[in-house]
Design a protein around this motif. Structure first.
Motif, PDB file in Angstrom:
ATOM      1  N   SER A 348       5.930  -4.572 -13.506  1.00  0.00           N
ATOM      2  CA  SER A 348       4.839  -3.923 -12.821  1.00  0.00           C
ATOM      3  C   SER A 348       4.127  -4.965 -11.964  1.00  0.00           C
ATOM      4  N   SER A 350       0.852  -5.489  -9.097  1.00  0.00           N
ATOM      5  CA  SER A 350      -0.351  -4.869  -8.560  1.00  0.00           C
ATOM      6  C   SER A 350      -0.166  -4.576  -7.084  1.00  0.00           C
ATOM      7  N   ARG A 405       0.381   1.589  -3.741  1.00  0.00           N
ATOM      8  CA  ARG A 405       0.787   2.458  -4.828  1.00  0.00           C
ATOM      9  C   ARG A 405       0.696   3.909  -4.415  1.00  0.00           C
ATOM     10  N   SER A 436       1.168  -1.166  -9.850  1.00  0.00           N
ATOM     11  CA  SER A 436      -0.024  -0.792 -10.599  1.00  0.00           C
ATOM     12  C   SER A 436      -1.188  -0.601  -9.648  1.00  0.00           C
TER      13      SER A 436
END
Ligand SMILES: *[C@@H]1O[C@H](CO)[C@@H](O)[C@H](O)[C@H]1NC(C)=O
Ligand SMILES: *[C@@H]1O[C@H](CO)[C@@H](O)[C@H](O)[C@H]1NC(C)=O
Ligand SMILES: *[C@@H]1O[C@H](CO)[C@@H](O)[C@H](O)[C@H]1NC(C)=O
Length: 799
Positions: A348, A350, A405, A436
């Motif tokens: 994952s 950011s 995202r 994320s």
């Protein structure tokens, strides 16, 4: 045989001596092999005999049993060779060899011994019994080995006899003769140089025996020596090292090379077999035992072993060996896919990660060689990631541009690595990467502004409608709360009007609204997400209050009192259509709810009057005649158009008279309380003056104010005195349309707080405005009674 002959000759000699008178003895010596008729000797002469005596004596030769080699020629008195004499046949090896014979004469009987010695003539060659002799000698025979040869025989004797031997060629053997006790010679062949079958398998020798005669005679014998093989040669590989190569994918049985070894020996000693040790790498290969063909026995794998070296032993049946090497190079085939090993991995990342952030590190391996092992990795083009080759076989997956995202919350990145082989092999791995959330999106209302309607007189707590905002972020970052922003409506905090449910965005009315007080208001609702820090946005909500028919029409004129009475005068001479008066009513509602209609409810006698349905004008509909009563009382019903409609009634007194006294007589009952009315009249006049002054003042003020606050002016008209009602022409004009919904034909103008100001504003546009005070009924009632007083002096007619 020879012995017997000898014995007979000896006996013959003795008998000559004993039986007869021996007159003489003659010896001759002749060589053997003399031709027939050759002269041996002149016997007559040698014996001293006369030819005649020979004849008369009938001389003849007596030889006993033996053959008659010699004849007597009586004519010539000589001895001649009658038959060829072979000394060897006669005497063999005995020397000397002589023929003994007697010549016998009769009359008288005489005999003579004659000895003929035969001398040897070299008429015999040495002879071998066999012309050829075969010997077999092992090649391993040592030097000095002797082979006894057959002797030659020469019947001649003496010097004509066997003299010597010779052997040719004399490379390997020399001849040795040995004198035997019997005087003979033993002939031997002695090996003086080792034999080599491989050089010369058969040796041909000639043994020659010569005698000593003149001319010398010889005899030969062929000696054939067969050299028997010994395992004296080891096999020899034709190459010390054999090189071969094999494709990695070669199948079992593929021929790699052929090993050959040569053994000079013969037969089994020269039969070479090939062997490899049955252990180690050699197990992968097999070699033809007889033919030396090296074949693949199992599969080879370049990645495990690139070269093989096997030692091949070539062996003959005698146990001699040689060995040679076979070096086999395995040729690589592109049979291995690249393998991708993830060394470290982020699941994952950011969404605010900077470009260049490393997501995954991987190590690529391809055990093939050269191009087959050279690997390149790639990923799809249209994603914000790139593969970077950090160093040999190490790759990293890094971000290439900004992530979002909200655009892509997840990437399935498929990494494909392929080698340069032909055909190329590849393998791939799919990395799932979640992006994320970062609170980078403010909530967004579904609409840029909201308008909602609520019908007045609502119950407090009624939900009006719902605002909705969406947040593109995730989870907490997308959890939207709704907050009512502080503001004031007409000086009152908006929170006392509406409330917003923080979770749902439902807007509730806090209080009951009154359209007649407030028609619309607006406020802001803020939507805020749960991120840290939170993001927010706001939206304007306009609430519009809709009218309800909650107000009955109010009659402004004629002013009604229960006791006092106002009468309109109608002269008897009035024409048809004479305007008696006009009923003026207002309805503070709006639209249909304020759309008034007028009807006569109660008409006395035959109808003298009618009321205009829309304008409330009371007019005569026929000529007045004498029968018509002076005092007429009309009841006008004012009705609005609401659902359900509300109405008000007003009584209009009409006096039909030509003169005022006439009226008075009719209305006497109206007069009472005169002093009170005098006072009232004074106040009324005073009030009128004040009102007029204020009106003019306000007119000046409002013109100046309007320049600045055209739209905002909300004027509270709070009056203690009625204004002369003015009927707006537009009011009737709009009748035909039937839709008054949003056309407000008048406004109630008042200040925001009636307590603060008594100032009344009449707007310059007031030809369309009816200024009134719905809450001033009390004042109006008072005014009506004042009017009654005013009228009073005119009404004594009634009394
Ligand atoms: C071995 O590989 C070569 C090259 O890739 C190919 O041409 C050949 O057909 C293969 N042989 C076998 C037995 O698979
Ligand atoms: C990635 O792969 C998973 C599992 O195969 C699948 O559920 C998901 O929808 C894929 N995501 C994208 C963005 O293709
Ligand atoms: C409401 O939103 C506008 C932009 O839409 C912004 O300019 C204003 O500052 C916001 N008001 C408040 C009180 O947040």
């Amino acid at each position: 045989m020879s012995d017997r002959t000898m014995t007979r000759q000896v006996l013959l000699f003795i008998s000559v001596l004993s039986l007869s008178s021996v007159h003489g003895q003659v010896s001759y010596s002749i060589p053997e092999e003399m031709a027939k008729g050759s002269l041996v000797g002149n016997i007559a002469q040698d014996l001293g005999l006369d030819i005649k005596r020979l004849k008369s004596g009938k001389a003849h030769i007596y030889t006993g049993d033996s053959a008659e080699y010699i004849e007597l020629n009586k004519e010539r008195g000589v001895l001649l060779i009658k038959e060829r004499i072979d000394r060897e046949a006669l005497c063999r090896q005995t020397t000397p060899c002589a023929l003994h014979l007697q010549i016998i004469l009769e009359n008288p009987m005489e005999f003579y011994s004659i000895t003929i010695e035969l001398t040897d003539v070299n008429d015999n060659s040495p002879i071998f019994e066999k012309s050829e002799m075969k010997y077999e000698i092992g090649e391993s025979a040592l030097t000095g080995t002797r082979i006894v040869l057959e002797r030659a025989i020469d019947d001649d004797v003496g010097v004509n006899g066997l003299h010597s031997y010779s052997l040719k060629p004399s490379d390997n053997f020399i001849l040795k003769t040995q004198h035997l006790p019997d005087g003979g010679k033993n002939v031997e062949m002695v090996l003086q140089k080792a034999l080599d079958r491989e050089k010369q398998e058969h040796i041909y020798l000639t043994l020659t025996a010569v005698d000593g005669g003149e001319p010398q005679l010889s005899g030969t014998m062929q000696i054939i020596i067969t050299v028997l093989d010994a395992n004296d040669n080891a096999p020899v590989c034709s190459q010390a090292v054999y090189k071969a190569s094999v494709l990695e994918n070669a199948t079992k049985g593929t021929v790699l090379t052929t090993v050959t070894a040569f053994d000079a020996d013969q037969g089994s000693y020269g039969t070479v077999t090939y062997h490899v040790p049955k252990s180690g790498a050699a197990q992968l290969f097999e070699i033809g035992k007889e033919d030396g063909v090296v074949k693949l026995n199992l599969n080879v794998d370049y990645e495990r072993t690139k070269h093989y070296q096997i030692d091949v032993q070539a062996r003959d049946q005698g146990g001699n060996t040689d060995s040679c090497k076979v070096i086999i190079d395995v040729i690589d085939i592109n049979d291995n896919k690249p393998s991708i090993n993830i060394m470290s991995k982020t699941n994952s990342i950011s969404e605010d990660a900077k470009p260049g952030t490393v997501v995954t590190m991987m190590n690529i391996q391809d055990p093939d060689s050269d191009g087959n092992g050279k690997v390149h990795c790639s990923i799809e083009d249209n994603i914000p990631f790139v593969m970077r080759s950090t160093s040999n076989n190490f790759y990293s997956l890094v971000t290439d541009s900004d992530l979002d995202r909200e655009r892509d919350s997840e990437y399935n990145i498929s990494v494909t690595c392929s080698d340069e082989g032909v055909p190329s092999l590849s393998s791939s791995v799919t990395l799932t990467l979640h992006i994320s959330d970062v609170n980078d999106n403010a909530p967004v209302f579904e609409r840029s502004s909201y308008e909602a309607y609520i019908i007045e007189n609502n119950t407090p707590g009624l939900s009006i409608f719902t605002v909705k905002a969406r947040d593109a972020d995730w989870n907490q970052n997308a959890r939207v709360s709704y907050i009512l922003e502080d503001s004031s409506v007409n000086g009152v905090p908006v929170s006392s009007y509406v409330s917003v449910s923080a979770d749902s965005g439902v807007i509730h009315a806090v209080r009951s609204f009154d359209y007649e007080q407030i028609k619309d208001f607006q406020f802001r609702v803020k939507a805020q997400d749960g991120g840290s820090p939170p993001l927010s946005s706001n939206v304007t909500v306009k609430i519009m209050i809709q009218d309800q028919n909650d107000n009955a029409p109010q009659v402004l004129y004629p002013v009604q009192t229960s006791s006092s009475l106002v009468a309109e005068m109608v002269p008897r001479s009035a024409d048809v259509g004479y305007l008696v008066t006009k009923v003026v009513a207002v309805d503070v509602d709006s639209g249909q709810n304020a759309w008034l209609s007028y009807k006569l409810q109660k008409v006395t006698d035959r109808a003298l009057f009618e009321v205009g349905l829309q304008n409330g004008e009371i007019r005569t509909i026929r000529q007045v005649n004498d029968k018509d009563a002076v005092k007429q009382r009309l009841t006008v019903v004012v009705e609005d158009n609401g659902q359900p409609s509300r109405s008000a009634t007003v009584n209009v007194n009409v006096a039909v008279a030509d003169s005022f006294p006439e009226v008075l007589s009719e209305f006497t009952d109206f007069t009472h309380d005169k002093e009170y009315n005098d006072n009232l009249t004074f106040y009324l006049v005073l009030a009128l003056a004040v009102v007029s002054f204020l009106f003019i003042t306000c007119l000046v003020v409002i013109i100046s104010v309007k320049i600045y606050r055209w739209r905002q002016s909300r004027i509270l008209y709070h009056s203690n005195l009625p204004v002369i009602p003015y009927y707006p022409p537009r009011y009737a004009d709009t009748l035909g349309t039937g839709t008054l919904q949003h056309v407000y034909n008048y406004e109630v103008c008042r200040t925001t707080d009636s307590r603060k100001s008594d100032c009344q504003f009449a707007r310059p546009c007031s030809q369309n405005v009816l200024i009134m005070d719905p809450s001033s009924t009390g004042t109006m009632q008072r005014m009506q009674s004042e009017k009654n007083i005013l009228d009073e002096p005119d009404s004594p007619i009634e009394h």
